[in-house]
Design an enzyme around this catalytic site. Sequence first.
Site, mmCIF file in Angstrom:
data_model
loop_
_atom_site.group_PDB
_atom_site.id
_atom_site.type_symbol
_atom_site.label_atom_id
_atom_site.label_comp_id
_atom_site.label_asym_id
_atom_site.label_seq_id
_atom_site.Cartn_x
_atom_site.Cartn_y
_atom_site.Cartn_z
ATOM 1 N N SER A 1 5.722 -0.377 12.489
ATOM 2 C CA SER A 1 4.718 0.230 11.634
ATOM 3 C C SER A 1 5.344 1.401 10.911
ATOM 4 O O SER A 1 6.510 1.751 11.140
ATOM 5 C CB SER A 1 3.525 0.710 12.453
ATOM 6 O OG SER A 1 3.864 1.919 13.099
ATOM 7 N N LYS A 2 4.559 2.002 10.047
ATOM 8 C CA LYS A 2 5.082 3.130 9.277
ATOM 9 C C LYS A 2 5.403 4.314 10.191
ATOM 10 O O LYS A 2 6.029 5.266 9.774
ATOM 11 C CB LYS A 2 4.094 3.509 8.169
ATOM 12 C CG LYS A 2 4.152 2.470 7.051
ATOM 13 C CD LYS A 2 3.258 2.722 5.878
ATOM 14 C CE LYS A 2 3.506 1.625 4.832
ATOM 15 N NZ LYS A 2 2.407 1.339 3.959
ATOM 16 N N ARG A 3 4.957 4.211 11.450
ATOM 17 C CA ARG A 3 5.303 5.279 12.390
ATOM 18 C C ARG A 3 6.735 5.154 12.907
ATOM 19 O O ARG A 3 7.277 6.092 13.461
ATOM 20 C CB ARG A 3 4.327 5.282 13.565
ATOM 21 C CG ARG A 3 2.955 5.785 13.192
ATOM 22 C CD ARG A 3 2.088 5.817 14.432
ATOM 23 N NE ARG A 3 2.191 4.554 15.161
ATOM 24 C CZ ARG A 3 1.229 3.654 15.222
ATOM 25 N NH1 ARG A 3 0.082 3.873 14.638
ATOM 26 N NH2 ARG A 3 1.391 2.539 15.892
ATOM 27 N N SER B 1 1.145 4.095 1.117
ATOM 28 C CA SER B 1 0.661 5.107 2.065
ATOM 29 C C SER B 1 1.806 5.628 2.918
ATOM 30 O O SER B 1 1.597 6.294 3.912
ATOM 31 C CB SER B 1 -0.428 4.499 2.960
ATOM 32 O OG SER B 1 0.099 3.390 3.653
ATOM 33 N N SER C 1 0.864 -1.186 0.000
ATOM 34 C CA SER C 1 0.000 0.000 0.000
ATOM 35 C C SER C 1 0.894 1.227 0.000
ATOM 36 O O SER C 1 1.661 1.404 0.937
ATOM 37 C CB SER C 1 -0.893 0.020 1.240
ATOM 38 O OG SER C 1 -1.769 -1.057 1.205
#
Length: 327
Positions: free
Chosen positions: A248-250, A10, A8
Amino acid sequence: MKGRFAPSPSGRMHLGNLFAALLAWLSARAAGGEMVLRMEDLDTARCKDVYARLLAEDLRWLGLTWEEGYGAGGPNGPYCQSERGALYAAAVETLAAQGLIYPCYCTRAERLAASAPHGGAEPAIYDCHCRTLSDGEREALAQQRPCALRVAVPAREITVHDRHMGDYTQHLARDCGDFIVRRADGLYAYQLAVVVDDGLMGVTEVARGADLLSSAPRQLWLYACLNLPPPEFRHIPLLLSPDGRRLSKRDKDLDMGILREHFRPETLVGYLAMLAGQQDKPEPVTSQELARYFVWDKVPRKDITLPAGRERFFNMQDCQDGATVIK
Ligand code: GLU
Ligand code: ZN
């Protein structure tokens, strides 16, 4: 044999995405198979073209090549989900013709109100009763709000024979419930799109993060309803940070932008190869070389907590190449 990447776009990839992408690629290449790259950009509010371009760039930088899909073309395009609406609409029609689709008028607020007291994520099973509305009730609701479309699942167990994790069974009605295939805002749902796409693109192996194992039974059931050939599934353990959280993307310090400033591709691949049980030490290796001796049996089945040396490994002041840094 055909595998796939289905990211994804994002955000930038992080180490956990990389790990899953590497294993999917190794699995296909070790078996002499091809790879497809598909952008799962259904969530148009969060997905951006710039991330899609960076994703493709980052995969190439790691040596994870593909012959079909985003940037490569091929006979089964388009390769961005945001451009495949007509195919998803046709699939919904196929399900509707079997009497499996019904409109759901529940609002997000109603779904959340029914969720666990802790709030936050929506519950896995939301029994909304829209399946049993009378025609009159439906008409009245249709005047008031847009509807989502749900698929009615059977009260039946479905077992996925995961080639890495073993058998995984869900009772669809009890463990999963009727699920949304098109949202009220018109966006198609991941569960439908991923099946239509992997099916039409001729993917024979889906290797992806273990967080999606619980989606596999409903997907396997959709393959059957849509008369598409199901792939083999291999779910991959997740990478966890030392405190046990999922990456995570964080986790900005682990994103590809930063990793690429500090490490060579073979250093990162060597490190991931060690986590994947393919070598004892994080010795640098190219993805090509690794494909020659890759075996699934050595890949752990439990989630992998990153070693405590992570802080040092990924310390931005440590501009040395990683292999010399982690012990
Ligand atoms: N697009 C999903 C993700 O990036 C993966 C879907 C899949 O592999 O089935 O998390
Ligand atoms: Zn409903």
